[in-house]
Design a protein around this motif. Structure first.
Motif, short mmCIF file in Angstrom:
data_model
loop_
_atom_site.label_atom_id
_atom_site.label_comp_id
_atom_site.label_asym_id
_atom_site.label_seq_id
_atom_site.Cartn_x
_atom_site.Cartn_y
_atom_site.Cartn_z
N ARG A 20 22.21 -5.37 11.42
CA ARG A 20 21.26 -5.37 12.52
C ARG A 20 21.17 -6.75 13.17
NH1 ARG A 20 18.52 -4.85 7.74
NH2 ARG A 20 17.04 -6.50 7.29
N SER B 144 19.92 -10.39 17.32
CA SER B 144 19.25 -9.39 16.48
C SER B 144 19.04 -8.12 17.26
CB SER B 144 17.90 -9.92 15.99
OG SER B 144 18.05 -11.19 15.45
N ASP C 126 11.23 2.05 22.29
CA ASP C 126 11.55 0.62 22.25
C ASP C 126 12.63 0.23 23.25
OD1 ASP C 126 9.77 0.34 20.20
OD2 ASP C 126 11.29 0.47 18.62
N GLU D 233 17.20 -2.34 15.83
CA GLU D 233 17.40 -1.62 14.57
C GLU D 233 16.80 -2.41 13.42
OE1 GLU D 233 21.55 -1.19 13.72
OE2 GLU D 233 21.17 -0.12 11.87
N THR D 234 16.14 -1.68 12.50
CA THR D 234 15.50 -2.39 11.40
C THR D 234 16.09 -2.05 10.04
OG1 THR D 234 13.87 -0.63 11.33
CG2 THR D 234 13.25 -2.63 12.53
N VAL D 235 17.00 -1.06 10.01
CA VAL D 235 17.43 -0.59 8.70
C VAL D 235 18.86 -0.98 8.30
CG1 VAL D 235 15.87 1.36 8.48
CG2 VAL D 235 17.96 1.63 9.80
N ARG E 206 17.74 -7.05 20.72
CA ARG E 206 16.33 -7.36 20.96
C ARG E 206 16.18 -8.83 21.32
NH1 ARG E 206 13.54 -6.88 15.81
NH2 ARG E 206 14.23 -9.04 15.68
#
Lengths: 161, 470
Positions: free
Chosen positions: B413, B404, B334, B407-409, B463
């Motif tokens: 984030r 944002s 990513d 990272e998704t966790v 992102r």
């Protein structure tokens, strides 16, 4: 009115403003409890809150007070020209303070979170704490030696601090 | 032992018994314990019978022997805490505000009436958050020996019998539980948090925030009730005379109704100045072993026992990481060639590759990044100004920007920045640090860096950024 207040103070044991202050504090605490109770971890927090007090008052304090009593008994028996008790007390307290505050690192507790945050392990801390402890004892012993020498050559009495 | 001052307790005005050939003790050496003669509140009969139910072993004369305990020593330690603990508390509350409660990103989120006044956390001076958190954490650590000494100095009160003599005393003791429990709870959770040890199993932020309010409640009551007594005790002897008194000359304070002074004190093994020096040395030790994590540079190595005292080797990217790419589960795929920065606003969406961002005017700023845990590190960051990105998104005057991460966790984030934080000329979407590309652990391909912003809100692995002006 004044007589009434005085009578209240005597029966209650303090002036009325004491009651207001204390009740205010309880109200604020009760409000905190009300906010926290719906949460899943209120009981845990309460246990930690009370546990901190109990551990300090009924474990930590008796342990160090008892240790100090033993040390003083030892000092009375093993009297020397220059008092040595504080030369033991100070490094012991210093080392114990560091152990108390930095315990997680020293016993490598919480290593997973530690690694996630830093990318490192807690491996060095135990050794560092031991070295710091050794250094404190060595310095204290050295200072004791200096005092002994001084008292021997100058006849300085046994009282420093 | 020339302990002629045998205790003649509670015998009213009867003279000391004659002791044969030994000369009679001077009047002032008659040690009546005023504490034992304190009046009872109502119902007096109940308190009196409680007093008679003394458990075996709980006896004031036998249990407490230290000649140093007394109102002066307690008040001295109390005065230190009176000045310093509010500083720790206020910096803690300010930190909550710095997290931006209005964007729902200060923890705990919902605090009812315990909401703090919200204001735009300034971006200048850039070291503002370093100072705030450094003070909060380091002062908090340094005060541990003082708090322990203060508790030591008053511990006879905990075991006194009867435990209360009036309804007022019962309530006051309960309020003391808030103070002592509050201060210990805040110390314990704080100390564990800066070492990443979450054994307690509840949210640190929530517990520390509400614990602070309970502490404040107890503190205010205690200060309001004790301040007259503290001032009187401090006036009873000058600090200078205490600092001149050697161990041999150290005498107990006169017996009084506070119940702090030992009724039958042992010979001193330490002077009062020695005791204060010992507490000070403990504080100094903790200070020396922790200040390095705030000031950084060579001093960092002295923070021997703290996670943030350690070197990460040498090189441009070798400074503190607060969350590794591995822990954040960043997929290297990513962050490669296919990565695009997405700018969003009501005007639509635009995308930029890392190469395109590097082609824009680059700004370099030397800024600290400071963590709520009280450590900081200052580096030279370069990248594109956030306010230029706002222009590119068609919102030159944004009131907020939401950044944002890939990272998704994690709990952090995404973060919302206030208008002044987006528009500050040093607020960057950093692409490089110390003249090299950011390392993965520092947020490659791009991260936010804003002056005086709490560390975790400087989002890594960015992102997209959404700008708004509502």
């Amino acid at each position: 009115m004044r007589v009434l207040l005085r009578r209240f103070s005597r029966a209650y044991g303090a002036a009325p403003y004491q009651l207001l202050l204390v009740l205010g504090a309880f109200a604020l605490t009760a409000y905190v409890v009300v906010l926290l109770v719906p949460g899943p971890s209120f009981t845990r927090m309460l246990v930690w809150f009370l546990g901190a007090v109990v551990l300090h008052d009924l474990v930590l304090f008796p342990v160090y007070a008892g240790a100090d009593r033993l040390l003083r008994a030892g000092a009375r028996r093993g009297r020397t020209a220059v008092g040595w008790i504080n030369h033991v007390r100070v490094p012991v307290l210093g080392s114990a303070l560091l152990l108390l505050v930095f315990l997680p690192g020293i016993i490598e507790q919480g290593e997973f979170t530690y690694y996630a945050a830093t990318g490192q392990t807690q491996q060095p801390f135990l050794g560092r704490w031991l070295l710091l402890t050794a250094a404190m004892f060595a310095l204290s012993a050295l200072w004791y030696l200096v005092r002994v020498m001084r008292s021997r050559y100058l006849g300085v009495g046994r009282d420093g601090n | 032992m020339f302990q002629l001052d045998v205790t003649y307790r509670a015998v009213g005005s009867s003279p000391p018994p004659e002791l044969g050939s030994i000369r009679p003790a001077p009047r002032e050496e008659t040690r009546r314990d005023p504490w034992e003669e304190l009046p009872f509140g109502s119902p007096a009969g109940a308190w009196r019978s409680l007093a008679r139910l003394r458990p075996a072993g709980v006896h004031r004369n036998r249990m407490w022997r230290s000649p140093l305990r007394g109102p002066w020593l307690t008040s001295m330690l109390g005065a230190v805490l009176l000045v310093t603990l509010p500083l720790v508390t206020i910096t803690g509350l300010l930190s909550y505000i710095a997290y931006g409660p209005r964007f729902g990103q200060a923890f705990p989120r919902e605090v009812g009436w315990l909401r703090l006044p919200d204001f735009d956390w300034p971006t200048s001076p850039a070291w503002l958050y370093v100072l705030n958190q450094g003070t909060h954490v380091i002062l908090g650590l340094v005060l541990i020996p003082v708090v322990l000494a203060k508790l030591w100095s008053v511990v006879p009160k905990l075991f006194e019998w009867p435990p209360a003599r009036s309804p007022a005393k019962v309530l006051e003791r309960l309020a003391l539980l808030l103070l002592v429990g509050g201060v210990l709870f805040e110390i314990v959770t704080g100390v564990l948090n800066i070492q990443y040890d979450y054994v307690f199993g509840f949210s640190f932020y929530t517990a520390h925030y509400y614990g602070a309010w309970v502490f404040i409640a107890g503190f205010v009551v205690h200060v309001a009730l004790k301040i007259p007594r503290m001032l009187a005790a401090l006036r009873s002897r000058s600090p200078r005379s205490v600092l001149r008194t050697t161990r041999a000359e150290t005498r107990p304070e006169p017996l009084d109704s506070t119940g702090l002074v030992a009724a039958e004190p042992a010979a001193p093994t330490m002077s009062r100045r020695g005791a204060l020096g010992l507490v000070g040395a403990g504080s100094l030790l903790l200070g020396v072993l922790s200040i390095g994590q705030v000031v950084g540079g060579p001093a960092r190595r002295v923070a021997l026992l703290l996670p943030r005292g350690r070197s990460y080797g040498s090189g441009p990217n070798d400074f503190q990481v607060n969350r590794t790419a591995e822990a954040a589960r960043i997929d290297p795929a990513d962050t490669g060639e296919s990565w695009r920065l997405v700018l969003r606003s009501r005007n639509g969406t635009t995308r930029f590759s890392r190469g395109e961002l590097l082609g824009m005017p680059q700004h370099t700023a030397t800024l600290p990044i400071a963590c709520v845990e009280g450590w900081a590190t200052t580096q030279r960051w370069s990248g594109v100004r956030l306010r230029e990105l706002a222009v590119l998104a068609g919102i030159p005057d944004p009131t907020w920007a939401r950044v944002s991460s890939i990272e998704t966790v994690g709990a952090f984030r995404a973060a919302t920045l206030q208008s002044n934080q987006v528009l500050d000329p040093d607020a960057l979407l950093a692409l490089r640090v110390n003249d090299v590309d950011l390392a993965m652990d520092h947020g490659y391909p791009a991260r936010v860096i804003v002056p005086a912003l709490p560390g975790v809100h400087n989002t890594k692995w960015v992102r997209d950024i959404e700008f708004g002006s509502d």
